[in-house]
Design a protein around this motif. Structure first.
Motif, PDB file in Angstrom:
ATOM      1  N   GLN A   1      13.516  -2.414 -14.686  1.00  0.00           N
ATOM      2  CA  GLN A   1      12.511  -2.649 -13.665  1.00  0.00           C
ATOM      3  C   GLN A   1      13.150  -2.391 -12.302  1.00  0.00           C
ATOM      4  O   GLN A   1      14.332  -2.697 -12.099  1.00  0.00           O
ATOM      5  CB  GLN A   1      11.991  -4.084 -13.731  1.00  0.00           C
ATOM      6  CG  GLN A   1      11.347  -4.443 -15.061  1.00  0.00           C
ATOM      7  CD  GLN A   1      10.092  -3.623 -15.317  1.00  0.00           C
ATOM      8  OE1 GLN A   1       9.173  -3.580 -14.501  1.00  0.00           O
ATOM      9  NE2 GLN A   1      10.040  -2.965 -16.469  1.00  0.00           N
ATOM     10  N   VAL A   2      12.367  -1.845 -11.376  1.00  0.00           N
ATOM     11  CA  VAL A   2      12.928  -1.489 -10.064  1.00  0.00           C
ATOM     12  C   VAL A   2      12.028  -1.996  -8.951  1.00  0.00           C
ATOM     13  O   VAL A   2      10.807  -1.829  -8.985  1.00  0.00           O
ATOM     14  CB  VAL A   2      13.100   0.039  -9.922  1.00  0.00           C
ATOM     15  CG1 VAL A   2      13.698   0.378  -8.555  1.00  0.00           C
ATOM     16  CG2 VAL A   2      13.973   0.604 -11.038  1.00  0.00           C
ATOM     17  N   LEU A   3      12.664  -2.617  -7.959  1.00  0.00           N
ATOM     18  CA  LEU A   3      12.015  -2.940  -6.702  1.00  0.00           C
ATOM     19  C   LEU A   3      12.596  -1.983  -5.670  1.00  0.00           C
ATOM     20  O   LEU A   3      13.817  -1.887  -5.526  1.00  0.00           O
ATOM     21  CB  LEU A   3      12.304  -4.387  -6.305  1.00  0.00           C
ATOM     22  CG  LEU A   3      11.770  -4.856  -4.949  1.00  0.00           C
ATOM     23  CD1 LEU A   3      10.245  -4.797  -4.920  1.00  0.00           C
ATOM     24  CD2 LEU A   3      12.272  -6.265  -4.643  1.00  0.00           C
ATOM     25  N   ALA A   4      11.748  -1.238  -4.978  1.00  0.00           N
ATOM     26  CA  ALA A   4      12.208  -0.239  -4.019  1.00  0.00           C
ATOM     27  C   ALA A   4      11.682  -0.577  -2.641  1.00  0.00           C
ATOM     28  O   ALA A   4      10.489  -0.833  -2.470  1.00  0.00           O
ATOM     29  CB  ALA A   4      11.734   1.156  -4.442  1.00  0.00           C
ATOM     30  N   SER A   5      12.572  -0.572  -1.646  1.00  0.00           N
ATOM     31  CA  SER A   5      12.171  -0.932  -0.289  1.00  0.00           C
ATOM     32  C   SER A   5      12.490   0.189   0.687  1.00  0.00           C
ATOM     33  O   SER A   5      13.385   1.004   0.465  1.00  0.00           O
ATOM     34  CB  SER A   5      12.877  -2.216   0.161  1.00  0.00           C
ATOM     35  OG  SER A   5      14.246  -1.969   0.396  1.00  0.00           O
ATOM     36  N   ASP A   6      11.748   0.200   1.790  1.00  0.00           N
ATOM     37  CA  ASP A   6      12.010   1.131   2.880  1.00  0.00           C
ATOM     38  C   ASP A   6      11.305   0.590   4.117  1.00  0.00           C
ATOM     39  O   ASP A   6      10.378  -0.223   4.009  1.00  0.00           O
ATOM     40  CB  ASP A   6      11.490   2.534   2.548  1.00  0.00           C
ATOM     41  CG  ASP A   6      12.253   3.629   3.307  1.00  0.00           C
ATOM     42  OD1 ASP A   6      13.078   4.314   2.677  1.00  0.00           O
ATOM     43  OD2 ASP A   6      12.031   3.783   4.528  1.00  0.00           O
ATOM     44  N   ILE A   7      11.749   1.047   5.291  1.00  0.00           N
ATOM     45  CA  ILE A   7      11.085   0.623   6.521  1.00  0.00           C
ATOM     46  C   ILE A   7      10.019   1.626   6.958  1.00  0.00           C
ATOM     47  O   ILE A   7       9.206   1.323   7.830  1.00  0.00           O
ATOM     48  CB  ILE A   7      12.094   0.423   7.670  1.00  0.00           C
ATOM     49  CG1 ILE A   7      12.792   1.746   8.020  1.00  0.00           C
ATOM     50  CG2 ILE A   7      13.116  -0.638   7.304  1.00  0.00           C
ATOM     51  CD1 ILE A   7      13.625   1.669   9.285  1.00  0.00           C
ATOM     52  N   ASN A   8      10.020   2.800   6.332  1.00  0.00           N
ATOM     53  CA  ASN A   8       9.129   3.879   6.754  1.00  0.00           C
ATOM     54  C   ASN A   8       7.876   3.904   5.893  1.00  0.00           C
ATOM     55  O   ASN A   8       7.944   4.147   4.685  1.00  0.00           O
ATOM     56  CB  ASN A   8       9.870   5.214   6.664  1.00  0.00           C
ATOM     57  CG  ASN A   8       9.068   6.373   7.214  1.00  0.00           C
ATOM     58  OD1 ASN A   8       8.194   6.904   6.528  1.00  0.00           O
ATOM     59  ND2 ASN A   8       9.354   6.767   8.437  1.00  0.00           N
ATOM     60  N   SER A   9       6.717   3.645   6.498  1.00  0.00           N
ATOM     61  CA  SER A   9       5.471   3.567   5.734  1.00  0.00           C
ATOM     62  C   SER A   9       5.071   4.920   5.149  1.00  0.00           C
ATOM     63  O   SER A   9       4.488   4.980   4.064  1.00  0.00           O
ATOM     64  CB  SER A   9       4.343   3.023   6.620  1.00  0.00           C
ATOM     65  OG  SER A   9       4.155   3.847   7.757  1.00  0.00           O
ATOM     66  N   THR A  10       5.371   6.006   5.855  1.00  0.00           N
ATOM     67  CA  THR A  10       5.046   7.343   5.347  1.00  0.00           C
ATOM     68  C   THR A  10       5.858   7.652   4.090  1.00  0.00           C
ATOM     69  O   THR A  10       5.341   8.192   3.109  1.00  0.00           O
ATOM     70  CB  THR A  10       5.310   8.418   6.409  1.00  0.00           C
ATOM     71  OG1 THR A  10       4.555   8.115   7.588  1.00  0.00           O
ATOM     72  CG2 THR A  10       4.922   9.794   5.905  1.00  0.00           C
ATOM     73  N   ALA A  11       7.134   7.291   4.122  1.00  0.00           N
ATOM     74  CA  ALA A  11       7.986   7.490   2.945  1.00  0.00           C
ATOM     75  C   ALA A  11       7.472   6.675   1.767  1.00  0.00           C
ATOM     76  O   ALA A  11       7.420   7.166   0.626  1.00  0.00           O
ATOM     77  CB  ALA A  11       9.426   7.100   3.273  1.00  0.00           C
ATOM     78  N   LEU A  12       7.074   5.433   2.024  1.00  0.00           N
ATOM     79  CA  LEU A  12       6.572   4.586   0.946  1.00  0.00           C
ATOM     80  C   LEU A  12       5.257   5.107   0.388  1.00  0.00           C
ATOM     81  O   LEU A  12       5.004   5.009  -0.820  1.00  0.00           O
ATOM     82  CB  LEU A  12       6.399   3.151   1.451  1.00  0.00           C
ATOM     83  CG  LEU A  12       7.692   2.360   1.673  1.00  0.00           C
ATOM     84  CD1 LEU A  12       7.391   1.020   2.313  1.00  0.00           C
ATOM     85  CD2 LEU A  12       8.453   2.166   0.361  1.00  0.00           C
ATOM     86  N   ALA A  13       4.422   5.684   1.252  1.00  0.00           N
ATOM     87  CA  ALA A  13       3.153   6.242   0.773  1.00  0.00           C
ATOM     88  C   ALA A  13       3.400   7.398  -0.182  1.00  0.00           C
ATOM     89  O   ALA A  13       2.740   7.512  -1.222  1.00  0.00           O
ATOM     90  CB  ALA A  13       2.303   6.708   1.961  1.00  0.00           C
ATOM     91  N   HIS A  14       4.374   8.251   0.133  1.00  0.00           N
ATOM     92  CA  HIS A  14       4.681   9.356  -0.774  1.00  0.00           C
ATOM     93  C   HIS A  14       5.354   8.838  -2.040  1.00  0.00           C
ATOM     94  O   HIS A  14       5.086   9.336  -3.141  1.00  0.00           O
ATOM     95  CB  HIS A  14       5.588  10.385  -0.098  1.00  0.00           C
ATOM     96  CG  HIS A  14       5.804  11.603  -0.933  1.00  0.00           C
ATOM     97  ND1 HIS A  14       6.876  11.743  -1.790  1.00  0.00           N
ATOM     98  CD2 HIS A  14       5.058  12.729  -1.095  1.00  0.00           C
ATOM     99  CE1 HIS A  14       6.790  12.906  -2.416  1.00  0.00           C
ATOM    100  NE2 HIS A  14       5.704  13.528  -2.006  1.00  0.00           N
ATOM    101  N   ALA A  15       6.216   7.830  -1.893  1.00  0.00           N
ATOM    102  CA  ALA A  15       6.846   7.239  -3.073  1.00  0.00           C
ATOM    103  C   ALA A  15       5.797   6.686  -4.027  1.00  0.00           C
ATOM    104  O   ALA A  15       5.912   6.819  -5.251  1.00  0.00           O
ATOM    105  CB  ALA A  15       7.816   6.136  -2.651  1.00  0.00           C
TER     106      ALA A  15
END
Length: 321
Positions: free
Chosen positions: A141-155
């Motif tokens: 299981q993976v929890l993935a974080s980022d500060i960039n909303s655009t990057a998270l939207a593509h992820a």
């Protein structure tokens, strides 16, 4: 507290990719082309008569990544927005494989039940490469974080396209000064964290790094921006990787009981000693330095834990077996 001696580090650094890495013999371009015909226009024959690509061409590199991920991992819908970092698959997998070795060493040499494990990727980016490889290779299981909303939207698009919503969860970190704060929930436990931190200490430093790469590859004056893309938060932060990892170490104390192993890549060898000192000052109960290599590129990661031997034993009994 375990540290590797200089001879051990030199021996490890001379090694190639992890023995379990399927890419250690190079790329089978014929097989990759069969999986993804779109790779064909980018193939060229080397003086040695082997098929390769122009690794200074960002479109060729991205297409090679698409072929690798489709052929070896069944990730047939991987893509990347323009301007974001395109990760080298073999090196990214190596980090995961060596982390798996670390967990196995802590489990009396037995492989833990990876399906029970949860990994946190700090700064997953738009490419989501570590979570995708972790799920496909280990089934965790993976929890993935980022500060960039655009990057998270593509992820999220990548997660949806590959139907991995039950395995990968995204979470936005709203502050660039915080790593774990407001990210982990009370009662949430992670077996291992990983991070590929921003390397440079300023935008000018990042630009100079791209220029050096351009000159080393003999590219034209307009090639740096085209071939060495990356968003600002991916490339640099104030103080560079040393300051970033020091902040990670300091902030990891607040969630010490919720994580078994913290880890982070360290690009520069000269940063290792000050980071090891920072870990000692933070009061960790154990730390490891793991050397890695991909071709002529040397890399490494540090890992640390605050858990006592008794706490580690309880953790293993309840989560790894």
């Amino acid at each position: 507290m375990k540290k590797h001696s200089a001879p051990q580090r030199a021996k490890a650094a001379a090694a190639k990719l992890h023995p379990a890495n399927p890419h250690q013999q190079g790329y089978d371009m014929t097989a990759l082309r069969a999986t993804l015909p779109a790779l064909t226009p980018f193939l060229q024959t080397t003086p040695a008569g082997k098929l390769s690509i122009n690794f200074a061409d960002p479109k060729a590199v991205k297409t090679l990544n698409q072929a690798l991920l489709a052929h070896h991992y069944g990730l047939t819908h991987w893509d990347l927005p323009e301007g974001y970092l395109c990760p080298p698959v073999p090196g990214r997998l190596d980090y995961l494989l060596y982390l798996a070795d670390l967990l196995q060493q802590n489990n009396q040499g037995k492989k833990p039940k990876f399906s029970k494990l949860t990994l946190l990727d700090i700064g997953c980016g738009a490419n989501l490469i570590y979570p995708l490889l972790a799920v496909k290779t280990f089934g965790c299981q993976v929890l993935a974080s980022d500060i960039n909303s655009t990057a998270l939207a593509h992820a999220q698009q990548l997660i949806d396209a590959h139907q991995l919503g039950n395995n990968i969860k995204l979470r936005q970190q709203t502050s660039d000064q915080h790593i774990f704060d407001h990210l982990l929930k009370p009662g949430e436990y992670l077996d291992v964290t990983l991070c590929n931190p921003p390397f440079h200490q300023s935008a000018a430093d990042a630009s100079a790094g791209s220029e050096r790469k351009r000159q080393n590859l003999g590219l034209g004056d307009d090639a740096a921006a085209l071939n060495f893309a990356g968003q600002a938060h991916e490339l640099w932060c104030e103080g560079g990787e040393l300051a970033f990892i020091r902040r990670m170490i300091e902030q990891s104390k607040a969630v010490a009981s919720q994580v078994f192993w913290f880890s982070c890549l360290v690009s520069k060898q000269q940063h290792v000693a000050p980071l090891q000192n920072a870990l000692q000052q933070a009061g960790v109960t154990a730390q490891h330095l793991v050397e890695m290599a991909q071709g002529n590129k040397q890399s490494r990661f540090i890992a640390w834990t605050f858990l006592t031997e008794a706490q580690q034993q309880l953790w293993r009994q309840h989560r790894w077996r």
